[in-house]
Design a protein around this motif. Sequence first.
Motif, PDB file in Angstrom:
ATOM      1  N   ALA A 215      -0.108 -30.683  15.474  1.00 41.28           N
ATOM      2  CA  ALA A 215       1.039 -31.681  14.920  1.00 41.28           C
ATOM      3  C   ALA A 215       2.563 -31.493  15.382  1.00 41.28           C
ATOM      4  O   ALA A 215       3.228 -32.190  15.430  1.00 41.28           O
ATOM      5  CB  ALA A 215       1.102 -31.662  13.342  1.00 41.28           C
ATOM      6  N   LEU A 216       2.410 -30.324  16.142  1.00 42.64           N
ATOM      7  CA  LEU A 216       3.920 -29.996  16.528  1.00 42.64           C
ATOM      8  C   LEU A 216       4.212 -30.731  17.715  1.00 42.64           C
ATOM      9  O   LEU A 216       4.595 -30.103  18.856  1.00 42.64           O
ATOM     10  CB  LEU A 216       3.993 -28.416  16.577  1.00 42.64           C
ATOM     11  N   THR A 217       4.327 -31.848  17.886  1.00 46.13           N
ATOM     12  CA  THR A 217       4.765 -32.576  19.177  1.00 46.13           C
ATOM     13  C   THR A 217       5.947 -32.891  19.397  1.00 46.13           C
ATOM     14  O   THR A 217       6.540 -33.218  20.409  1.00 46.13           O
ATOM     15  CB  THR A 217       3.917 -34.156  19.038  1.00 46.13           C
ATOM     16  N   CYS A 222       8.164 -30.622  13.855  1.00 35.55           N
ATOM     17  CA  CYS A 222       8.273 -29.194  13.431  1.00 35.55           C
ATOM     18  C   CYS A 222       9.259 -28.971  11.925  1.00 35.55           C
ATOM     19  O   CYS A 222       8.673 -28.120  11.381  1.00 35.55           O
ATOM     20  CB  CYS A 222       9.227 -28.486  14.476  1.00 35.55           C
ATOM     21  N   VAL A 223      10.141 -29.678  11.850  1.00 33.32           N
ATOM     22  CA  VAL A 223      10.736 -29.716  10.597  1.00 33.32           C
ATOM     23  C   VAL A 223      10.128 -30.024   9.716  1.00 33.32           C
ATOM     24  O   VAL A 223      10.082 -29.447   8.468  1.00 33.32           O
ATOM     25  CB  VAL A 223      12.025 -30.415  10.687  1.00 33.32           C
ATOM     26  N   ALA A 224       9.124 -31.187   9.648  1.00 32.80           N
ATOM     27  CA  ALA A 224       8.357 -31.547   8.598  1.00 32.80           C
ATOM     28  C   ALA A 224       7.302 -30.579   8.316  1.00 32.80           C
ATOM     29  O   ALA A 224       6.903 -30.422   7.186  1.00 32.80           O
ATOM     30  CB  ALA A 224       7.639 -33.118   8.847  1.00 32.80           C
ATOM     31  N   VAL A 230       6.435 -24.549   3.376  1.00 31.21           N
ATOM     32  CA  VAL A 230       7.084 -23.931   2.420  1.00 31.21           C
ATOM     33  C   VAL A 230       6.618 -24.341   0.922  1.00 31.21           C
ATOM     34  O   VAL A 230       6.842 -23.862  -0.072  1.00 31.21           O
ATOM     35  CB  VAL A 230       8.557 -23.904   2.642  1.00 31.21           C
ATOM     36  N   LYS A 231       6.721 -25.868   0.934  1.00 35.31           N
ATOM     37  CA  LYS A 231       6.338 -26.510  -0.475  1.00 35.31           C
ATOM     38  C   LYS A 231       5.196 -26.324  -0.969  1.00 35.31           C
ATOM     39  O   LYS A 231       4.968 -26.179  -2.273  1.00 35.31           O
ATOM     40  CB  LYS A 231       6.560 -28.110  -0.086  1.00 35.31           C
ATOM     41  N   THR A 232       4.090 -25.934  -0.069  1.00 34.53           N
ATOM     42  CA  THR A 232       2.787 -25.849  -0.543  1.00 34.53           C
ATOM     43  C   THR A 232       2.594 -24.327  -1.250  1.00 34.53           C
ATOM     44  O   THR A 232       2.083 -24.225  -2.047  1.00 34.53           O
ATOM     45  CB  THR A 232       1.867 -25.647   0.572  1.00 34.53           C
ATOM     46  N   ALA A 233       3.532 -23.456  -0.370  1.00 31.65           N
ATOM     47  CA  ALA A 233       3.598 -22.092  -0.921  1.00 31.65           C
ATOM     48  C   ALA A 233       4.444 -22.154  -2.367  1.00 31.65           C
ATOM     49  O   ALA A 233       3.786 -21.482  -3.244  1.00 31.65           O
ATOM     50  CB  ALA A 233       4.372 -21.205  -0.102  1.00 31.65           C
ATOM     51  N   MET A 369      10.380 -20.673  13.502  1.00 32.32           N
ATOM     52  CA  MET A 369       9.128 -20.448  14.089  1.00 32.32           C
ATOM     53  C   MET A 369       8.399 -21.639  14.499  1.00 32.32           C
ATOM     54  O   MET A 369       7.623 -21.742  15.611  1.00 32.32           O
ATOM     55  CB  MET A 369       8.009 -19.648  13.015  1.00 32.32           C
ATOM     56  N   MET A 370       8.107 -22.807  13.896  1.00 31.61           N
ATOM     57  CA  MET A 370       7.501 -23.957  14.269  1.00 31.61           C
ATOM     58  C   MET A 370       8.058 -24.326  15.544  1.00 31.61           C
ATOM     59  O   MET A 370       7.428 -24.815  16.753  1.00 31.61           O
ATOM     60  CB  MET A 370       7.688 -25.098  13.291  1.00 31.61           C
ATOM     61  N   LEU A 371       9.463 -24.386  15.812  1.00 26.82           N
ATOM     62  CA  LEU A 371       9.890 -24.914  16.769  1.00 26.82           C
ATOM     63  C   LEU A 371       9.494 -23.904  18.093  1.00 26.82           C
ATOM     64  O   LEU A 371       9.348 -24.474  19.186  1.00 26.82           O
ATOM     65  CB  LEU A 371      11.531 -24.564  17.050  1.00 26.82           C
TER      66      LEU A 371
END
Length: 375
Positions: A215-217, A222-224, A230-233, A369-371
């Motif tokens: 999904a990291l296109t 990445c931000v999403a 974080v929200k899931t955690a 990290m995602m970036l």
Amino acid sequence: MLSRAAAAAGEVVGGGRGAGMTHAWLFTGPPGSGREDAARAFAAALLCPDGGCGHCEQCHQVLIGSHPDLEAVRPQGLSYSVKQTRELILRAAGAPTQGRWRVILFEDADRATESAANALLKAIEEPPPRTVWLLCAPAPDDLMITIRSRCRLVTLTTPGTEAVAHVLATRDNVPWETARFAARAAQGHIARARALALDEEVRRRREAVLAIPRALTGVGECVAAAERLVKTAEEEAAAATAALNESETSELRKLYGEGSTGKGLNRGLVRGGAGALKELEDRQKSRATRIKRDSLDAALLELVSFYRDVLAMQLGAPVELANDDVRFDLDQLAKSSTPEETLRRIDAIMQCRERLAASVNPQIAVEAMMLSLRS
Ligand SMILES: [Zn+2]
């Protein structure tokens, strides 16, 4: 497990009527290797008149945690405070009520603060004659050398996929294919494998994590993705703590007479109640932070296993893939990137874990990290 622990207990307890008993034991092994289970089985072996038969009342009480001579403790929040540890040491000094030993099972000993560890050290340096400490930690190096050197070490290793699958199939009646899948995905972590096999929600969360790499296109994605993770955690932590918090709070209120008619309550007691309530709230907050951190860390380890699989494919390493069920994604990434890039991505995740452990804001750390995973 119980029989092996019984043999060990027999070896140290047998004959000498406890003379020469080691009063501090350290159970180490990677997460999921069953440190606490092994320590508990050992406790049963010490408290059972039959050396840990697994069937008698004593064994049963140990296994469900209600034996009066066994005290199992875990950190109340992120770590063991010196206060919690001192109170425990006082209780540990009491004589056993039934058996020959008073056993203290100290889980996550690596989470003791420095002052708590020093208090613990004093307690195991001069143990009361009938007290046995069972400490659990991921690795011996996680404890101060002064504590470590006073403990007899019990080292556990990660069980293989087949062994974990076998446990799930025979103990939990999980169909063999599901058991194999869960064991492989959990990479030897028994509790995790069990949750994956039995809980659909856990499987769904894993799928969501494994969908992240593809999904990291772009930057926005990445931000999403970071926000979602974080929200899931946070949601997981909230769900795990909500019920617990409520019952603790109402119990404390009852203890201080709130909700009753209030007759006979003096002002001092009311003030004491407010203080205790504040203390409880602080503890609950700290516990929620810990669960949230653990849950985020588990997701990051899942991501590491994804990239580890990619690396194995790129290098043609003859290892079992943990995430064989998303082989298509693994294959795509393995072909479109280099092993160096994969290593750099794994590095980025490990760095994120370190930053989270150092209390960096989760959203900021995970976003960075995602970036790095994308570029
Ligand atoms: Zn027994």
